[in-house]
Design a protein around this motif. Structure first.
Motif, PDB file in Angstrom:
ATOM      1  N   CYS A 199     125.412 -30.315  94.024  1.00 60.95           N
ATOM      2  CA  CYS A 199     125.629 -29.470  95.196  1.00 60.95           C
ATOM      3  C   CYS A 199     125.581 -30.348  96.452  1.00 60.95           C
ATOM      4  O   CYS A 199     125.214 -31.530  96.357  1.00 60.95           O
ATOM      5  N   ALA A 200     125.964 -29.809  97.627  1.00 63.63           N
ATOM      6  CA  ALA A 200     125.970 -30.583  98.877  1.00 63.63           C
ATOM      7  C   ALA A 200     125.258 -29.763  99.958  1.00 63.63           C
ATOM      8  O   ALA A 200     125.426 -28.546 100.064  1.00 63.63           O
ATOM      9  N   VAL A 201     124.441 -30.461 100.770  1.00 65.84           N
ATOM     10  CA  VAL A 201     123.653 -29.805 101.812  1.00 65.84           C
ATOM     11  C   VAL A 201     123.826 -30.570 103.119  1.00 65.84           C
ATOM     12  O   VAL A 201     124.041 -31.792 103.123  1.00 65.84           O
ATOM     13  N   ARG A 202     123.736 -29.843 104.241  1.00 65.15           N
ATOM     14  CA  ARG A 202     123.800 -30.474 105.566  1.00 65.15           C
ATOM     15  C   ARG A 202     122.675 -29.909 106.411  1.00 65.15           C
ATOM     16  O   ARG A 202     122.370 -28.717 106.360  1.00 65.15           O
ATOM     17  N   GLY A 203     122.085 -30.766 107.229  1.00 67.78           N
ATOM     18  CA  GLY A 203     120.992 -30.336 108.098  1.00 67.78           C
ATOM     19  C   GLY A 203     120.423 -31.519 108.848  1.00 67.78           C
ATOM     20  O   GLY A 203     120.506 -32.673 108.415  1.00 67.78           O
ATOM     21  N   HIS A 204     119.839 -31.250 110.041  1.00 66.74           N
ATOM     22  CA  HIS A 204     119.215 -32.299 110.856  1.00 66.74           C
ATOM     23  C   HIS A 204     117.999 -31.715 111.555  1.00 66.74           C
ATOM     24  O   HIS A 204     118.114 -30.620 112.127  1.00 66.74           O
ATOM     25  N   PRO A 205     116.843 -32.312 111.503  1.00 66.39           N
ATOM     26  CA  PRO A 205     116.563 -33.571 110.788  1.00 66.39           C
ATOM     27  C   PRO A 205     116.829 -33.445 109.287  1.00 66.39           C
ATOM     28  O   PRO A 205     116.959 -32.359 108.760  1.00 66.39           O
ATOM     29  N   LYS A 206     116.865 -34.617 108.619  1.00 65.69           N
ATOM     30  CA  LYS A 206     117.209 -34.680 107.205  1.00 65.69           C
ATOM     31  C   LYS A 206     116.263 -33.783 106.409  1.00 65.69           C
ATOM     32  O   LYS A 206     115.054 -33.950 106.445  1.00 65.69           O
ATOM     33  N   LYS A 213     118.906 -37.327  92.645  1.00 67.05           N
ATOM     34  CA  LYS A 213     119.600 -38.272  93.523  1.00 67.05           C
ATOM     35  C   LYS A 213     120.065 -37.541  94.787  1.00 67.05           C
ATOM     36  O   LYS A 213     120.398 -36.345  94.758  1.00 67.05           O
ATOM     37  N   ASN A 214     120.088 -38.292  95.902  1.00 69.20           N
ATOM     38  CA  ASN A 214     120.554 -37.753  97.199  1.00 69.20           C
ATOM     39  C   ASN A 214     121.369 -38.842  97.854  1.00 69.20           C
ATOM     40  O   ASN A 214     120.847 -39.867  98.285  1.00 69.20           O
ATOM     41  N   SER A 215     122.683 -38.640  97.886  1.00 66.00           N
ATOM     42  CA  SER A 215     123.590 -39.623  98.488  1.00 66.00           C
ATOM     43  C   SER A 215     124.367 -38.952  99.610  1.00 66.00           C
ATOM     44  O   SER A 215     125.310 -38.186  99.354  1.00 66.00           O
ATOM     45  N   GLN A 216     123.916 -39.219 100.881  1.00 68.06           N
ATOM     46  CA  GLN A 216     124.599 -38.681 102.075  1.00 68.06           C
ATOM     47  C   GLN A 216     124.737 -37.166 101.996  1.00 68.06           C
ATOM     48  O   GLN A 216     125.764 -36.602 102.364  1.00 68.06           O
ATOM     49  N   GLY A 217     123.707 -36.500 101.510  1.00 65.01           N
ATOM     50  CA  GLY A 217     123.723 -35.043 101.442  1.00 65.01           C
ATOM     51  C   GLY A 217     124.271 -34.491 100.144  1.00 65.01           C
ATOM     52  O   GLY A 217     124.182 -33.287  99.911  1.00 65.01           O
ATOM     53  N   VAL A 218     124.857 -35.326  99.266  1.00 71.11           N
ATOM     54  CA  VAL A 218     125.341 -34.868  97.964  1.00 71.11           C
ATOM     55  C   VAL A 218     124.176 -34.983  96.983  1.00 71.11           C
ATOM     56  O   VAL A 218     123.686 -36.078  96.711  1.00 71.11           O
ATOM     57  N   LEU A 219     123.728 -33.831  96.475  1.00 76.31           N
ATOM     58  CA  LEU A 219     122.538 -33.767  95.641  1.00 76.31           C
ATOM     59  C   LEU A 219     122.945 -33.665  94.164  1.00 76.31           C
ATOM     60  O   LEU A 219     123.842 -32.888  93.822  1.00 76.31           O
ATOM     61  N   THR A 220     122.250 -34.465  93.329  1.00 77.16           N
ATOM     62  CA  THR A 220     122.556 -34.493  91.886  1.00 77.16           C
ATOM     63  C   THR A 220     121.242 -34.422  91.112  1.00 77.16           C
ATOM     64  O   THR A 220     120.288 -35.121  91.434  1.00 77.16           O
ATOM     65  N   LEU A 221     121.217 -33.541  90.083  1.00 81.94           N
ATOM     66  CA  LEU A 221     120.087 -33.459  89.157  1.00 81.94           C
ATOM     67  C   LEU A 221     120.608 -33.816  87.758  1.00 81.94           C
ATOM     68  O   LEU A 221     121.398 -33.081  87.180  1.00 81.94           O
ATOM     69  N   ASN A 222     120.164 -34.975  87.263  1.00 78.09           N
ATOM     70  CA  ASN A 222     120.552 -35.415  85.914  1.00 78.09           C
ATOM     71  C   ASN A 222     119.493 -34.949  84.906  1.00 78.09           C
ATOM     72  O   ASN A 222     118.308 -35.205  85.092  1.00 78.09           O
ATOM     73  N   ILE A 223     119.931 -34.280  83.837  1.00 75.59           N
ATOM     74  CA  ILE A 223     119.048 -33.805  82.765  1.00 75.59           C
ATOM     75  C   ILE A 223     119.351 -34.654  81.527  1.00 75.59           C
ATOM     76  O   ILE A 223     120.439 -34.586  80.968  1.00 75.59           O
ATOM     77  N   ARG A 224     118.365 -35.453  81.112  1.00 79.81           N
ATOM     78  CA  ARG A 224     118.573 -36.373  79.987  1.00 79.81           C
ATOM     79  C   ARG A 224     118.501 -35.618  78.654  1.00 79.81           C
ATOM     80  O   ARG A 224     117.495 -35.012  78.341  1.00 79.81           O
ATOM     81  N   LYS A 225     119.564 -35.673  77.883  1.00 83.38           N
ATOM     82  CA  LYS A 225     119.644 -35.115  76.529  1.00 83.38           C
ATOM     83  C   LYS A 225     118.986 -33.739  76.451  1.00 83.38           C
ATOM     84  O   LYS A 225     117.922 -33.571  75.854  1.00 83.38           O
TER      85      LYS A 225
END
Length: 1155
Positions: free
Chosen positions: A1083-1090, A1111-1123
């Protein structure tokens, strides 16, 4: 090529080769002509190959003991036939059964090829004491040609013998011989004129023979190596591969093989499909995993894996992998079925290999038990091995057992269980049986004895009255024994009044409503045994006589009148009935007493039964407490009469007591016991002994005739096996219960004497001895050693140690100074003492002065460096006798015992500092002194730590994009040389530090590539051998990189406010995934302050769970679920929070199991 004579070929297909040297001498220089047949005797010599070089005859033994009675011979055999090689070994020269190995060439052991083609057999001739061994090769092929070797080894005995097997092409029964080629064209009728000679047929025959000679010569040039192996050798590029292939396929003449390859001059043809082919062969242990791979020139090329010509499909057993250009075949849990030829097919090209699966050694997990049976019984000997379906060998007294025509021996496999059956055992079956696997063995004794029937309870005489019941009862030792009843020699048949029964060990004859004709002698005869049990049935007639009405009472027994006392003996457990006839008028009253106690019970185990003119005293199942004197007293008004009976209850004796083992040997043990406390009322006639292996349930009888002594020697036991024994007492009634089992014991023998006894050191009162363990220890092991000494000229040996010594060394103390002593060492185990190891010469107890010498370790010959807080532990050995005086000083002063610990022994001294500090640095002096002799050594110790920060850091000059930074060395160098400096810079705005120089040796540096318009701070870390300083020195001023020629005019404007509450630009999406494959939610989020991001599963925070990676890369949020698994199915939500508000998105994740 001329053929051998036909009679020789018919008589024997496999012919022994003549001596190679003799064959070489007899070989003609020229080939025999086609028009003359070769004699039969010269055929083997002509076909025999030249003798192999000396180095190819097998590895010569380093020693030879001449064990062979009959050596294996060289043989010549046709391809496709069977061949058997045999030899014999003299057992008289061997300490035990030898171990035999068969080799092909130098290395290849044939034992690993045991199966359908290679079969091994061994035998033993007891009378001649000769071991025989055979190797049988079925359906010989050309690849079996070569040099072989057999090795025989038994402990320190060794011998080997080489032999050769030559393989020739199969013969054809060619009826058209050279002479028959001279035939005429006629049809063979005697009346007709003979036709012309067929010279064209003769020439064709000659041409065929020449082609056969050429082909035979080519075969000889091939050295007996199959063509496919030559093709493999032609493709080898590394020299090391030649030796590996020669070892793998049993090629012994490596030099001749290389010459043959060099002569061929074959150009190596590179494969167009394969960059790397399969290895020629792979080997794997059973149950293990093996990988085979090829490397393709084209990754898009399709391949097939094949096993014995059949295509292999992917499965749990066979796994295919593609890694770049590599194609990998993995075989999991290799079994014997995987021992096959494999190939990889890529287009028109193929790569071949062969997989050998090696079986691990099979162990015997549960061994055989000793058994004792009777003639005719069925015997089952059972053992459990570690592998299912393993091959085992059964032996009796060292001779292998086989299935005979009458099926005397039968063998059964049931998983890991192996059973030997013997139908109807005979005395010849007695012996020691053994089961052998390729990794272990077990043995047990079988004793077969004639059946002996014991009478546990004899039948007794009966006296009964008319219409009563008579019961004859006996007990024998065997439940299966049947028998017949006889009356006066005539067999008794069952009827309405007569009942015959057999239940277990008891046999009964019951006669109801006894009549006078039933009186007689009754006998029971067991079937199959020459014994009989007899008893008499007496019929008691009741006579009615007229007596006066007034008659005193009378007891009609022989013991009446108080003058006689009869003793009645009854076996414990039997029924006792006193039937006492009494008379008197009026009818008397009978009273029974045991001692002074009146018995009045009319029911129960002990009771009184009253009938007319008869008083009965009954004891059911007599016990030992029933023994005593019984009195019957009858009274009436006229008078009284009494009689006394003595009852003696006899029984089997009590078990013997205190059974124990007093002494053991290599295969014997002495058993001692005490007689039973109670002999059962009958004298003990002897004892029976039994033994068994510990953990077994089978007891084996040691004697069948009773043994009268209380000490018994048991023999024929196996050394190293734990046994238990027990004893039975025997009297005329029967056999007692067994005694308590003896403690487990092991037949063992004392060890041999200790070896290599030497004197290590001697002082005024001590002597240090060293030795080696005995050569023969045995199953009892060694409990320890006993050291003794005596003065020269005396025989009084004095023990130097009170407790056994386990090590092979000992220092005898408190010895008389100046005396000459002899020492000896004895090994002790449970079997006793061994023979002693003794010095040949006496030892004089006197100190030998040795000059002191310090042996300073190499690492202490230079400065010894340690960090602050570490331990200092210096071990410095020295020598000198007597014990020297050791002195430590630091910089000329004695050491403080609170700071430094010193421990000194006879051979070394230890300096120990628990936690080193800077002040422990310095020069330590060690002095070792004996009288006026002295040796010294100096150790330099330096304790270091991290340095202090750089001092007075300044920015000296700034130009362009550069800055010059200078500083002074730290005030504290940590007691170590400064090895360099580490310089970092930081922008004044962010104050994030970045390293610009490391290990800078100078106290200045120029920092370049600074950014225009920024202002910088600098800091410097000092460095020594311990690392960087804890704190840096920070510059007191800054370096401002100004913009040249540009003036910045500040604009008056209002800055835009970028603050906003979190808003999700891209929401989460519901997903369905397969279990086991890593999944990601985005998903992607925007806001300030971070904003701060929180991931939740079913509204529970999962930030600390290692299964989930965020993970959080420039507001692009990722949740990795291992196996993910089925339990990971849930509602996942992502929450973003900052000081202005928060936002939340959710999705559902469904995890499905793979189809």
């Amino acid at each position: 090529m001329p053929e051998p004579a036909k009679p020789a070929a018919k008589k024997k297909e496999v012919k022994k080769k003549e001596d190679p040297k003799a064959a070489k001498k007899e070989e003609p220089k020229e080939e025999p002509k086609a028009d003359a047949p070769a004699p039969a005797e010269s055929a083997p010599a002509a076909d025999a190959p030249a003798p192999a070089p000396a180095e190819t005859q097998g590895e010569p033994s380093s020693q030879s003991d001449g064990l062979f009675v009959k050596k294996p011979e060289h043989v010549l055999v046709e391809a496709g036939k069977d061949v058997t090689i045999s030899f014999q070994v003299d057992g008289a020269q061997l300490p035990s059964k030898p171990t035999v190995k068969w080799f092909k060439g130098k290395w290849l052991e044939l034992g690993i090829k045991s199966g359908q083609r290679f079969q091994f057999k061994d035998s033993f001739d007891k009378e001649k004491n000769i071991y025989g061994y055979e190797l049988k090769i079925g359906k010989v092929v050309v690849g079996d040609r070569g040099d072989y070797r057999c090795e025989v080894k038994a402990k320190d005995k060794f011998d080997s013998c080489p032999f050769n097997i030559d393989v020739e092409a199969p013969r054809t029964d060619d009826s058209g011989s050279v002479l028959q080629a001279f035939k005429r064209t006629g049809n063979g009728n005697k009346d007709e004129v003979a036709g012309e000679l067929d010279f064209s047929g003769l020439l064709k025959k000659r041409e065929g023979q020449e082609e056969e000679k050429k082909k035979k010569k080519d075969d000889d040039d091939d050295m007996g190596i199959p063509p496919e192996i030559w093709e493999m050798l032609k493709g080898v590029t590394k020299k090391s591969e030649y030796e590996r292939i020669a070892f793998q396929y049993g090629v012994t003449d490596l030099r001749g093989m290389l010459k043959r390859l060099k002569k061929a001059k074959v150009e190596i043809k590179k494969s167009a499909a394969f960059m790397t082919k399969l290895d020629p062969a792979y080997q794997v242990d059973k149950g293990q995993k093996i990988k085979m791979f090829v490397e393709l020139s084209n990754p898009d090329l399709q391949i097939k894996w094949m096993k014995n010509g059949q295509v292999i499909k992917p499965s749990g057993k066979y796994i295919f992998e593609n890694v770049g250009k590599k194609r990998i075949l993995t075989i999991t849990k290799a079994s014997l079925a995987d021992d096959a030829a494999y190939e990889c097919v890529a287009g028109d090209e193929r790569s071949f290999t062969e997989v050998f699966v090696r079986e691990p050694p099979v162990q015997v997990e549960v061994g055989l038990d000793d058994q004792q049976v009777y003639v005719g019984d069925k015997v089952e000997m059972e053992a459990i091995v570690s592998e299912e379906g393993a091959q085992v060998i059964w032996k009796k007294d060292g001779v292998e057992l086989t299935r005979e025509e009458a099926f005397r021996y039968r063998f059964k496999k049931d998983g890991k269980k192996h059973i030997l059956f013997i139908n109807e055992a005979t005395k010849e079956d007695s012996g020691r049986y053994q089961i052998l696997t390729n990794g272990g063995s077990s043995e047990a004794d079988l004793v077969v004895e004639d059946k002996q029937l014991e009478v546990l309870q004899d039948i007794a005489d009966l006296t009964v009255k008319a219409a009563e019941q008579a019961v004859f009862k006996c007990e024998v030792s065997d439940e299966k024994v049947t028998g017949k009843w006889y009356k006066n020699g005539v067999e008794v048949r069952p009827s309405k009044r007569i009942t015959i029964s057999h239940k277990g060990r008891f046999h009964k004859l019951v006669i109801d409503d006894v009549r006078p004709e039933d009186e007689g002698d009754y006998t029971f005869v067991p079937d199959g045994y020459a014994i009989s049990l007899s008893a008499k049935l007496n019929f008691l007639e009741i006579k009615i006589e007229y007596v006066p009405k007034q008659e005193p009472p009378k007891i009609h027994l022989d013991c009446s009148g108080k003058e006689q006392e009869n003793t009645i003996v009854v076996v414990a457990g039997n029924k006792l009935r006193f039937d006492v006839p009494i008379t008197g008028e009026p009818a008397p009253v009978a009273t029974w007493m045991k001692g002074d106690v009146v018995v009045t019970d009319t029911e129960g185990r002990v009771r009184v039964e009253e009938r007319k003119e008869l008083s009965s005293f009954v004891i059911e199942s007599a016990e030992r407490s029933d023994e005593g004197s019984y009195t019957i007293k009858v009274t009436n008004p006229v008078g009284e009469d009494t009689a006394t009976l003595r009852v003696k209850v006899v029984d089997v004796p009590d078990p013997p007591e205190a059974a124990h083992i007093t002494k053991v040997g290599e295969d014997w043990a002495i058993l001692v016991w005490e007689p039973p406390k109670y002999d059962g009322g009958m004298p003990v006639t002897g004892y029976l002994m039994e033994r068994k292996k510990k953990g077994s349930m089978r007891w084996m009888k040691l004697n069948f005739e009773v043994f009268t002594e209380t000490t018994y020697e048991s023999t024929k036991m196996i050394e190293g096996v734990l046994y238990e024994m027990r004893v039975f007492a025997v009297n005329a009634i029967g056999v007692s219960q067994p005694s308590q089992n003896t403690k487990p014991f092991m037949p063992i023998a004392p060890t041999s004497e200790p070896l290599h006894l030497t004197l290590e050191d001697v002082t005024d009162t001590t002597a240090t001895l060293k030795w080696r363990a005995p050569d023969r220890i045995g199953a009892g092991g060694i409990d320890g050693y006993l050291i003794e000494y005596c003065k020269e000229g005396t025989d009084e040996w004095i023990a130097s140690n009170t407790e056994l010594v386990e090590r092979c060394g000992f220092t005898a103390k408190d010895l008389p100074t100046g005396e000459k002593l002899l020492f000896r060492v004895v090994a002790v185990n449970i079997a006793g003492k061994s023979q002693p190891a003794t010095f040949a010469q006496p030892v004089t107890i006197r100190e030998i002065v040795q000059q002191p010498k310090i042996r300073l370790p190499r690492q202490l010959r230079q400065t010894y460096i340690r960090r602050v807080g570490e331990q200092v532990n210096l071990v410095i050995p020295f020598q000198g006798k007597p014990r020297p005086i050791v002195t430590w000083t630091k910089d000329g002063k004695p050491l403080d015992p609170k700071e430094v610990a010193i421990r000194t022994s006879d051979m070394d001294t230890i300096l120990f500092i628990r936690s080193a500090a800077r002040h422990h640095s310095g020069h330590y002096e060690l002095s070792v002194q004996i009288e006026n002799m002295e040796d010294k050594a100096t150790i330099k110790i330096r304790i270091v730590e991290k340095p202090g920060p750089a001092h007075n850091v300044m920015v000296k000059e700034v130009w362009g994009f550069n800055a010059l930074v200078e500083w002074e060395p730290p005030k504290d160098d940590g007691n170590s040389e400064i090895t360099g400096y580490s310089i970092q810079k930081a922008d004044k705005k962010t104050m994030e530090w970045f390293t610009v120089y490391e290990h800078n040796r100078l106290t200045r540096c120029t920092v370049s590539d600074l950014i225009m318009g920024n202002e910088y701070y600098f800091r410097v870390f000092s460095e020594n051998i311990c690392g960087l300083s804890e704190n840096p020195g920070v510059s007191k001023n800054t370096a401002l990189i100004q913009k040249t020629g540009i003036i910045c005019k500040q604009m008056n404007y209002k800055e835009h406010d970028f603050c906003m509450a979190p808003v999700f630009m891209t929401p989460l999406v519901d997903r369905t995934v397969v279990a086991g494959y890593t999944t990601a939610l985005n998903c992607a989020v925007r806001g300030h302050p971070k904003p701060k991001v929180i991931w939740m599963k079913n509204k529970m925070d999962i930030s600390g769970d290692p299964k989930f990676l965020q993970k959080n890369s420039q507001g692009v949020l990722t949740l990795n679920i291992r196996k993910p698994g089925p339990f990971d199915s849930a509602t996942y939500s992502c929450k973003a929070v900052n000081e202005l508000g928060e936002a939340l998105v959710e999705c559902k994740l469904e995890v499905k199991a793979p189809q």
